[in-house]
Write an enzyme that holds these catalytic residues in place. Sequence first.
Site, PDB file in Angstrom:
ATOM      1  N   GLU A 157       0.814  -1.216   0.000  1.00 18.33           N
ATOM      2  CA  GLU A 157       0.000   0.000   0.000  1.00 18.33           C
ATOM      3  C   GLU A 157       0.852   1.273   0.000  1.00 18.33           C
ATOM      4  O   GLU A 157       0.695   2.147   0.853  1.00 18.33           O
ATOM      5  CB  GLU A 157      -0.983  -0.015   1.172  1.00 18.33           C
ATOM      6  CG  GLU A 157      -1.911  -1.220   1.123  1.00 18.33           C
ATOM      7  CD  GLU A 157      -2.846  -1.345   2.328  1.00 18.33           C
ATOM      8  OE1 GLU A 157      -2.842  -0.435   3.182  1.00 18.33           O
ATOM      9  OE2 GLU A 157      -3.560  -2.357   2.410  1.00 18.33           O
ATOM     10  N   ASN A 198       1.950  -4.968  -3.295  1.00 14.39           N
ATOM     11  CA  ASN A 198       0.604  -5.392  -2.901  1.00 14.39           C
ATOM     12  C   ASN A 198      -0.234  -4.169  -2.539  1.00 14.39           C
ATOM     13  O   ASN A 198       0.245  -3.264  -1.859  1.00 14.39           O
ATOM     14  CB  ASN A 198       0.695  -6.334  -1.688  1.00 14.39           C
ATOM     15  CG  ASN A 198      -0.618  -7.026  -1.383  1.00 14.39           C
ATOM     16  OD1 ASN A 198      -1.190  -7.697  -2.239  1.00 14.39           O
ATOM     17  ND2 ASN A 198      -1.104  -6.874  -0.155  1.00 14.39           N
ATOM     18  N   HIS A 234     -10.409  -6.470  -2.207  1.00 14.44           N
ATOM     19  CA  HIS A 234     -11.464  -6.147  -1.238  1.00 14.44           C
ATOM     20  C   HIS A 234     -12.554  -5.368  -1.973  1.00 14.44           C
ATOM     21  O   HIS A 234     -12.413  -4.175  -2.235  1.00 14.44           O
ATOM     22  CB  HIS A 234     -10.906  -5.307  -0.086  1.00 14.44           C
ATOM     23  CG  HIS A 234      -9.887  -6.000   0.748  1.00 14.44           C
ATOM     24  ND1 HIS A 234     -10.188  -7.119   1.496  1.00 14.44           N
ATOM     25  CD2 HIS A 234      -8.571  -5.734   0.958  1.00 14.44           C
ATOM     26  CE1 HIS A 234      -9.097  -7.508   2.144  1.00 14.44           C
ATOM     27  NE2 HIS A 234      -8.099  -6.696   1.830  1.00 14.44           N
ATOM     28  N   GLU A 263      -6.054 -10.921  -1.157  1.00 19.31           N
ATOM     29  CA  GLU A 263      -6.872 -10.662   0.038  1.00 19.31           C
ATOM     30  C   GLU A 263      -8.357 -10.559  -0.327  1.00 19.31           C
ATOM     31  O   GLU A 263      -9.058  -9.659   0.124  1.00 19.31           O
ATOM     32  CB  GLU A 263      -6.420  -9.366   0.733  1.00 19.31           C
ATOM     33  CG  GLU A 263      -4.945  -9.309   1.069  1.00 19.31           C
ATOM     34  CD  GLU A 263      -4.550  -8.029   1.803  1.00 19.31           C
ATOM     35  OE1 GLU A 263      -5.431  -7.331   2.360  1.00 19.31           O
ATOM     36  OE2 GLU A 263      -3.342  -7.718   1.824  1.00 19.31           O
ATOM     37  N   ASP A 265     -12.182 -10.510  -0.579  1.00 17.98           N
ATOM     38  CA  ASP A 265     -13.496 -10.663   0.053  1.00 17.98           C
ATOM     39  C   ASP A 265     -14.450  -9.702  -0.639  1.00 17.98           C
ATOM     40  O   ASP A 265     -14.028  -8.759  -1.310  1.00 17.98           O
ATOM     41  CB  ASP A 265     -13.470 -10.456   1.579  1.00 17.98           C
ATOM     42  CG  ASP A 265     -12.764  -9.182   2.018  1.00 17.98           C
ATOM     43  OD1 ASP A 265     -12.772  -8.178   1.271  1.00 17.98           O
ATOM     44  OD2 ASP A 265     -12.195  -9.168   3.122  1.00 17.98           O
TER      45      ASP A 265
END
Length: 346
Positions: A157, A198, A234, A263, A265
Amino acid sequence: MPAAVLVSAALLVTGVAQTASAHEAPLRTLAGRADVRIGTAVDMTALAEDSTYRRTTAREFNSVTAENVMKWESVEPRRGAYDWSKADALVRFARAHGQAVRGHTLLWHNQLPSWLTTGVADGSISAAELRGILHDHITTEVKHFKGEIYQWDVVNEVFDDDGTLRNSIWLQQLGPSYIADAFRWAHAADPKAKLFLNDYNVEGINAKSTAYYELASRLRAEGVPVQGFGIQGHLGIQYGFPGDVSDNLARFAELGMQTAFTEVDVRMILPADAEKLATQATYFRGLLDACLATRGCKSFTVWGYTDKYSWVPGVFTGQGAATLMDEGFVTKPAYAAVREGLASGR
């Protein structure tokens, strides 16, 4: 979204939800046939205390990521005093169950130990000293897990959504060269691990993902071992499915890089209902299909797989139901969509 996926997900919600059956091939078996690793972030407290969680984690996944216990505040809570106990426990669990381990994360602006952030804030840690601390942290952690980690999220990030570098303590104190330094140090500590950038909000082609593409292009041209691009994934169904996901993956593949969904979801505004769950299933399947269709995309990791331990409700008020299974480990249409995608190999 492919029409076939929409139809499939719509049909799935008309069926009876059920727990993942021992009589069906688990996700990890199908992933092996599709030549991709299917992973999950692991909550270590749940792994220690919840037998259903432990059993399901072992059965369904052939890759695991530490949700928190490899982050800096966890492994070095006091300067020079390392605590590997929980991270080592995950590695032992993975080894015992034939699972690969993704390392997350070596360098981030969050979840830093207080001794570090306080020292930078009050000036007791100089920029030169901070660079040495960062070198020692990366080297020590990567060497500790050398041979155990197949992919490391090296820097996490580092861009804002507009494509400018995040104004973190790392940028403020060290300048942008810290990114290349981190990759060089990680590679020196374990030359066989694949090293990743990432971030979130980089699923499609936009200012942020383009900033990563340009950064990766430049660093690789300079010989910096930037080997992978991690897309967190996400998503929220209320925002729509991101466009150009396959094209985005393809341009990193053309650089000779691996890609991964790291990651995933898909949250929704609660309460959940059949329509929302069907939409969620198409989102999971859309990301998975993009990975399976892309050369060099070899891992697809969900950020937890049961709502019982999801981070989402604690961060996004009024939202949740973001994973493949509900709080009772009952599978959702999203689980069936991922299963079907792996079984078809695309």
